[in-house]
Design a protein around this motif. Structure first.
Motif, PDB file in Angstrom:
ATOM      1  N   THR A  71      70.489  22.165  -0.486  1.00  0.00           N
ATOM      2  CA  THR A  71      70.428  22.945  -1.662  1.00  0.00           C
ATOM      3  C   THR A  71      71.884  22.671  -2.461  1.00  0.00           C
ATOM      4  O   THR A  71      71.911  23.217  -3.566  1.00  0.00           O
ATOM      5  CB  THR A  71      70.395  24.496  -1.514  1.00  0.00           C
ATOM      6  OG1 THR A  71      71.508  24.922  -0.630  1.00  0.00           O
ATOM      7  CG2 THR A  71      69.153  24.973  -0.568  1.00  0.00           C
ATOM      8  N   LEU A 131      59.780  19.564  -7.049  1.00  0.00           N
ATOM      9  CA  LEU A 131      59.839  19.734  -5.818  1.00  0.00           C
ATOM     10  C   LEU A 131      60.189  18.434  -5.186  1.00  0.00           C
ATOM     11  O   LEU A 131      59.384  17.563  -5.265  1.00  0.00           O
ATOM     12  CB  LEU A 131      58.695  20.648  -4.973  1.00  0.00           C
ATOM     13  CG  LEU A 131      59.179  20.743  -3.638  1.00  0.00           C
ATOM     14  CD1 LEU A 131      60.326  21.759  -3.258  1.00  0.00           C
ATOM     15  CD2 LEU A 131      57.844  21.546  -3.131  1.00  0.00           C
ATOM     16  N   PHE A 183      61.953  27.908  -5.418  1.00  0.00           N
ATOM     17  CA  PHE A 183      62.166  27.034  -4.338  1.00  0.00           C
ATOM     18  C   PHE A 183      62.058  28.026  -3.218  1.00  0.00           C
ATOM     19  O   PHE A 183      61.137  27.582  -2.167  1.00  0.00           O
ATOM     20  CB  PHE A 183      63.463  26.530  -4.430  1.00  0.00           C
ATOM     21  CG  PHE A 183      63.992  25.680  -3.044  1.00  0.00           C
ATOM     22  CD1 PHE A 183      63.585  24.267  -2.750  1.00  0.00           C
ATOM     23  CD2 PHE A 183      64.628  26.025  -2.302  1.00  0.00           C
ATOM     24  CE1 PHE A 183      63.755  23.696  -1.733  1.00  0.00           C
ATOM     25  CE2 PHE A 183      65.248  25.490  -0.850  1.00  0.00           C
ATOM     26  CZ  PHE A 183      64.686  24.020  -0.642  1.00  0.00           C
TER      27      PHE A 183
END
Length: 165
Positions: free
Chosen positions: A24, A86, A3
């Motif tokens: 996150t 993602l 990430f």
């Protein structure tokens, strides 16, 4: 590529303004992208040999209904060869008094699968996608008034003389 590596790659390519934040805390982290840059970001993530996000698995519209009455779009990308996923998110405030629809750029030029996803988002939530090749209703009748998933939508009592429960 992790990430933070993807985040760094995008910042190096487009500058720090491309990423407006990150989430996150959930099961899948998300990058918050400047809405004006979403097409360029998706193109870079698809074409870059380090990432190769070749599949748009999902695109969803969101009405946050917060103090800014934000509308947004969530993109779930996958890199099949690298087995990576993602999430990208874009959003912007929307004037409740406006007669114009909230508007974002279409990513159909990058991912053909966005075609029907964007049409569904338009049809149900009323988000307009600039540059979409055929933005029209996909689930509801062409003469349907309003957007049923908006948090401000008023349910019609009748449709073509038929009572709606």
């Amino acid at each position: 590529m992790m990430f933070n590596d993807i985040k760094l790659l995008l910042i190096q390519k487009f500058g720090e303004a491309v990423i407006t934040g990150e989430e996150t805390g959930g099961l899948q982290p998300a990058l918050l992208i400047n809405p004006d840059d979403i097409v360029a970001v998706c193109l870079e993530l698809r074409n870059n040999p380090k990432t190769y996000f070749d599949f748009l698995s999902s695109l969803s519209g969101v009405h946050y209904n917060d103090e800014n009455n934000r509308y947004g779009v969530v993109y779930h990308l996958a890199s099949i060869p690298f087995k990576l996923q993602l999430t990208l998110k874009i959003s912007k405030p929307y004037n409740r008094e406006s007669t114009e629809l909230p508007e974002f750029k279409s990513v159909t030029s990058v991912y053909r699968t966005a075609d029907w996803h964007e049409r569904e988002t338009y049809d149900l939530l009323g988000i307009f996608f600039e540059g979409h090749p055929d933005l029209r209703r996909i689930l509801l009748p062409d003469d349907w008034e309003g957007f049923p998933l908006r948090k401000d939508y008023q349910i019609a009592e009748y449709y073509k003389g038929i009572k709606i429960d």
